[in-house]
Design a protein around this motif. Structure first.
Motif, PDB file in Angstrom:
ATOM      1  N   GLU A 123      50.255  35.440  32.124  1.00 13.37           N
ATOM      2  CA  GLU A 123      50.633  35.759  33.493  1.00 13.37           C
ATOM      3  C   GLU A 123      50.094  37.135  33.882  1.00 13.37           C
ATOM      4  N   PHE A 124      49.591  37.214  35.110  1.00 16.93           N
ATOM      5  CA  PHE A 124      49.028  38.434  35.673  1.00 16.93           C
ATOM      6  C   PHE A 124      49.742  38.755  36.980  1.00 16.93           C
ATOM      7  N   VAL A 125      49.642  40.008  37.396  1.00 18.56           N
ATOM      8  CA  VAL A 125      50.178  40.409  38.684  1.00 18.56           C
ATOM      9  C   VAL A 125      49.104  41.213  39.420  1.00 18.56           C
ATOM     10  N   VAL A 126      48.964  40.937  40.711  1.00 16.35           N
ATOM     11  CA  VAL A 126      48.034  41.686  41.548  1.00 16.35           C
ATOM     12  C   VAL A 126      48.660  43.056  41.805  1.00 16.35           C
ATOM     13  N   THR A 127      47.926  44.106  41.461  1.00 15.82           N
ATOM     14  CA  THR A 127      48.442  45.468  41.626  1.00 15.82           C
ATOM     15  C   THR A 127      47.865  46.172  42.844  1.00 15.82           C
ATOM     16  N   GLY A 128      46.797  45.614  43.397  1.00 16.20           N
ATOM     17  CA  GLY A 128      46.201  46.230  44.572  1.00 16.20           C
ATOM     18  C   GLY A 128      45.210  45.303  45.245  1.00 16.20           C
ATOM     19  N   LEU A 129      45.003  45.547  46.515  1.00 13.13           N
ATOM     20  CA  LEU A 129      44.048  44.794  47.322  1.00 13.13           C
ATOM     21  C   LEU A 129      43.410  45.796  48.264  1.00 13.13           C
ATOM     22  N   GLN A 130      42.080  45.867  48.218  1.00 15.23           N
ATOM     23  CA  GLN A 130      41.409  46.899  48.995  1.00 15.23           C
ATOM     24  C   GLN A 130      40.097  46.370  49.555  1.00 15.23           C
ATOM     25  N   ARG A 131      39.786  46.743  50.782  1.00 15.46           N
ATOM     26  CA  ARG A 131      38.508  46.386  51.408  1.00 15.46           C
ATOM     27  C   ARG A 131      37.496  47.430  50.958  1.00 15.46           C
ATOM     28  N   GLU A 132      36.363  46.984  50.401  1.00 12.84           N
ATOM     29  CA  GLU A 132      35.358  47.899  49.869  1.00 12.84           C
ATOM     30  C   GLU A 132      33.955  47.424  50.241  1.00 12.84           C
ATOM     31  N   LYS A 133      33.022  48.364  50.261  1.00 10.96           N
ATOM     32  CA  LYS A 133      31.615  48.041  50.465  1.00 10.96           C
ATOM     33  C   LYS A 133      30.975  47.748  49.115  1.00 10.96           C
ATOM     34  N   LEU A 134      30.069  46.788  49.089  1.00  9.83           N
ATOM     35  CA  LEU A 134      29.338  46.508  47.859  1.00  9.83           C
ATOM     36  C   LEU A 134      28.611  47.756  47.362  1.00  9.83           C
ATOM     37  N   GLY A 135      28.113  48.559  48.295  1.00 10.89           N
ATOM     38  CA  GLY A 135      27.379  49.767  47.932  1.00 10.89           C
ATOM     39  C   GLY A 135      28.230  50.832  47.272  1.00 10.89           C
ATOM     40  N   ASP A 136      29.552  50.704  47.344  1.00 12.73           N
ATOM     41  CA  ASP A 136      30.445  51.677  46.698  1.00 12.73           C
ATOM     42  C   ASP A 136      30.748  51.302  45.253  1.00 12.73           C
ATOM     43  N   MET A 137      30.274  50.130  44.823  1.00 12.44           N
ATOM     44  CA  MET A 137      30.527  49.707  43.444  1.00 12.44           C
ATOM     45  C   MET A 137      29.757  50.595  42.466  1.00 12.44           C
ATOM     46  N   THR A 138      30.369  50.816  41.306  1.00 11.57           N
ATOM     47  CA  THR A 138      29.764  51.601  40.236  1.00 11.57           C
ATOM     48  C   THR A 138      29.701  50.749  38.973  1.00 11.57           C
ATOM     49  N   ASP A 139      29.077  51.276  37.950  1.00 10.67           N
ATOM     50  CA  ASP A 139      29.074  50.585  36.661  1.00 10.67           C
ATOM     51  C   ASP A 139      30.498  50.368  36.167  1.00 10.67           C
ATOM     52  N   GLU A 140      31.382  51.326  36.411  1.00 11.28           N
ATOM     53  CA  GLU A 140      32.775  51.192  35.975  1.00 11.28           C
ATOM     54  C   GLU A 140      33.465  50.026  36.681  1.00 11.28           C
ATOM     55  N   HIS A 141      33.197  49.862  37.967  1.00  5.16           N
ATOM     56  CA  HIS A 141      33.752  48.715  38.690  1.00  5.16           C
ATOM     57  C   HIS A 141      33.215  47.412  38.103  1.00  5.16           C
ATOM     58  N   ALA A 142      31.916  47.365  37.835  1.00  2.00           N
ATOM     59  CA  ALA A 142      31.316  46.153  37.262  1.00  2.00           C
ATOM     60  C   ALA A 142      31.927  45.836  35.898  1.00  2.00           C
ATOM     61  N   LYS A 143      32.173  46.857  35.095  1.00  6.04           N
ATOM     62  CA  LYS A 143      32.805  46.639  33.789  1.00  6.04           C
ATOM     63  C   LYS A 143      34.218  46.096  33.968  1.00  6.04           C
ATOM     64  N   ALA A 144      34.942  46.612  34.970  1.00  6.18           N
ATOM     65  CA  ALA A 144      36.293  46.111  35.243  1.00  6.18           C
ATOM     66  C   ALA A 144      36.260  44.685  35.800  1.00  6.18           C
ATOM     67  N   GLU A 145      35.078  44.263  36.281  1.00  4.67           N
ATOM     68  CA  GLU A 145      34.866  42.882  36.732  1.00  4.67           C
ATOM     69  C   GLU A 145      34.517  41.969  35.561  1.00  4.67           C
TER      70      GLU A 145
END
Length: 109
Positions: free
Chosen positions: A51-73
């Motif tokens: 079981e998981f819980v959503v902790t946040g929901l945010q509108r973001e630009k693809l251009g704001d993604m970083t390697d850290e975001h990709a790793k978290a994906e």
């Protein structure tokens, strides 16, 4: 919940690819970006008995993604994430200004 955006898809469809499910269950995947809203903060979902819980929901630009975001994906780098997304969606271009919904989640304690 009137201050939250309307859902465009069921939370059960947030994470579907087997490798990404495994990464989430291992605690390696903690984010999922989608064009629409699949889950709201505080909402729970289950992946193969975990079981998981959503902790946040945010509108973001693809251009704001970083390697850290990709790793978290669940991907090793932003380049590998971008390459896979473009292969999955033929004809799509990577527009840094495109907006997506970033769903943040964790294994429910």
């Amino acid at each position: 919940m009137s201050d939250l955006p309307q859902k465009t898809c069921s939370i059960d469809n947030l994470i579907r690819h087997e490798k990404l499910v495994a990464a989430a269950k291992a605690g390696l995947k903690t984010q999922q970006r989608r064009n629409g809203v699949y889950g709201w903060p505080g909402e729970s979902f289950e992946l193969q008995g975990t079981e998981f819980v959503v902790t946040g929901l945010q509108r973001e630009k693809l251009g704001d993604m970083t390697d850290e975001h990709a790793k978290a994906e669940g991907y090793p780098s932003l380049e590998s994430y971008r390459d896979l997304i473009l292969r999955m969606h033929p004809g799509m271009s990577w527009d840094p200004e495109s907006l997506v919904w970033a769903h943040y989640f964790e294994i429910k304690a």
